[in-house]
Design a protein around this motif. Structure first.
Motif, PDB file in Angstrom:
ATOM      1  N   TRP A 245      -2.459  -0.985  -4.268  1.00 53.66           N
ATOM      2  CA  TRP A 245      -1.893  -0.338  -5.454  1.00 53.66           C
ATOM      3  C   TRP A 245      -0.458  -0.801  -5.742  1.00 53.66           C
ATOM      4  O   TRP A 245       0.425   0.000  -6.093  1.00 53.66           O
ATOM      5  CB  TRP A 245      -1.916   1.187  -5.316  1.00 53.66           C
ATOM      6  N   ALA A 246      -0.235  -2.086  -5.621  1.00 51.23           N
ATOM      7  CA  ALA A 246       1.145  -2.594  -5.668  1.00 51.23           C
ATOM      8  C   ALA A 246       1.843  -2.316  -6.986  1.00 51.23           C
ATOM      9  O   ALA A 246       3.014  -1.899  -7.002  1.00 51.23           O
ATOM     10  CB  ALA A 246       1.157  -4.096  -5.372  1.00 51.23           C
ATOM     11  N   ALA A 247       1.175  -2.556  -8.124  1.00 55.65           N
ATOM     12  CA  ALA A 247       1.863  -2.393  -9.409  1.00 55.65           C
ATOM     13  C   ALA A 247       2.230  -0.930  -9.635  1.00 55.65           C
ATOM     14  O   ALA A 247       3.349  -0.617 -10.060  1.00 55.65           O
ATOM     15  CB  ALA A 247       0.975  -2.913 -10.548  1.00 55.65           C
ATOM     16  N   TYR A 248       1.303  -0.030  -9.343  1.00 50.74           N
ATOM     17  CA  TYR A 248       1.578   1.415  -9.525  1.00 50.74           C
ATOM     18  C   TYR A 248       2.681   1.859  -8.573  1.00 50.74           C
ATOM     19  O   TYR A 248       3.641   2.510  -8.968  1.00 50.74           O
ATOM     20  CB  TYR A 248       0.293   2.193  -9.253  1.00 50.74           C
ATOM     21  N   ARG A 249       2.550   1.475  -7.296  1.00 54.61           N
ATOM     22  CA  ARG A 249       3.575   1.848  -6.313  1.00 54.61           C
ATOM     23  C   ARG A 249       4.948   1.335  -6.741  1.00 54.61           C
ATOM     24  O   ARG A 249       5.945   2.062  -6.683  1.00 54.61           O
ATOM     25  CB  ARG A 249       3.267   1.214  -4.949  1.00 54.61           C
ATOM     26  N   ALA A 250       4.972   0.043  -7.131  1.00 50.30           N
ATOM     27  CA  ALA A 250       6.267  -0.565  -7.468  1.00 50.30           C
ATOM     28  C   ALA A 250       6.877   0.087  -8.705  1.00 50.30           C
ATOM     29  O   ALA A 250       8.098   0.296  -8.784  1.00 50.30           O
ATOM     30  CB  ALA A 250       6.094  -2.070  -7.686  1.00 50.30           C
TER      31      ALA A 250
END
Ligand SMILES: NC(=O)c1ccc[n+]([C@@H]2O[C@H](COP(=O)([O-])OP(=O)(O)OC[C@H]3O[C@@H](n4cnc5c(N)ncnc54)[C@H](OP(=O)(O)O)[C@@H]3O)[C@@H](O)[C@H]2O)c1
Length: 246
Positions: free
Chosen positions: A156-161
């Motif tokens: 979930w990199a984009a959401y987390r970032a």
């Protein structure tokens, strides 16, 4: 310890068609002291309770946010501002990534625009509207997965970032806010896992008692906001009041 209920007479909630936002609006309108809850949405909101005043805005259109602020400012200052918008998935162009192989510029751009830039623009136009002669609060719904320190599972990199970027926006704005409006708070909130369109595809494996109804989460979040104490501005809190590390 019971929480002191500070009088909130004028509030604005962004994302009125969203599950948590609409529960927040209902709950705020039920408070006897409430005079007006401005309820912002992209598309016209469904039936709204008494005291809720609809307005249109789009996170991706700064002029619409500026226009909303200018209109609401005419009625007077606000006690409470809640940004309850957000995106986690959106068709094929935005799906939580399982691996770095899934990273796309489109997904990152969309997540950042909705989850970080949009709330930052709301802060730009609405922080000046917070009451200065009494306690006032700006809160943006974030997510625990936006905590860098707490990230032990990856994905979930984009959401987390984008949510981590939102945390930085909150911290930065809180520092400037403290100089301009000493009685005001600026915080991020984690609502828990809540039954909504945003979480629907990811609810498998969530224990029933850990999947909150929107009303449950909204009740918890309002209690957290009522309980904010000096020193809490610029921080993130979960639905149970626990601090979430940035
Ligand atoms: N549900 C959960 O389990 C959970 C967990 C952790 C954090 N959160 C956070 O809680 C917040 C609310 O989520 P929710 O569960 O209530 O989701 P939801 O029901 O899907 O609501 C999301 C809202 O964001 C609005 N939105 C999206 N893009 C927008 C744009 N460009 N301009 C204006 N509004 C826009 C949507 O508007 P439309 O109705 O017009 O599409 C919708 O009202 C989000 O920040 C989310 O990240 C939720």
């Amino acid at each position: 310890m019971s929480t002191i209920r500070y009088p909130v007479r004028r509030a604005v909630v962004f994302g009125a068609n969203g599950a948590i936002a609409s529960a927040l609006i209902s709950m705020l309108c039920d408070r006897p002291e409430m005079e007006a809850v401005y309820a912002g949405s992209r598309a016209p909101a469904g039936p709204l309770p008494n005291k809720a005043l609809p307005f249109a805005f789009d996170l991706l259109d700064e002029a619409s946010i500026a226009q909303a602020a200018a209109t609401i400012a005419v009625d007077g200052p606000l006690d409470l501002e809640i940004v309850a918008t957000g995106v986690l998935h959106e068709g094929a162009s935005l799906q939580p990534e399982k691996s770095w192989r899934d990273f796309t510029p489109e997904a990152f751009a969309r997540a950042f625009a909705v989850n970080a830039t949009g709330p930052a623009l709301i802060a730009k136009h609405f922080l000046p509207l917070l009451a200065k002669d009494r306690r006032s609060v700006f809160a943006a719904l974030s997510a625990r997965v936006g905590s860098i320190e707490d990230n032990r599972t990856g994905g979930w990199a984009a959401y987390r970032a984008s949510k981590a970027a939102l945390h930085q926006v909150i911290r930065t704005a809180s520092i400037e806010l403290a100089r301009k409006n000493a009685g005001a708070f600026c915080v991020a909130l984690h609502p828990g896992t809540v039954d909504s369109a945003l979480s629907k595809p990811f609810q498998r494996g969530v224990a029933p008692e850990k999947l909150f109804t929107p009303a449950q989460s909204a009740g918890y979040l309002l209690e957290v906001l009522d309980g904010l104490r000096p020193g809490d501005s610029g921080r993130a809190f979960a639905w149970d009041g626990a601090r979430v590390p940035f």
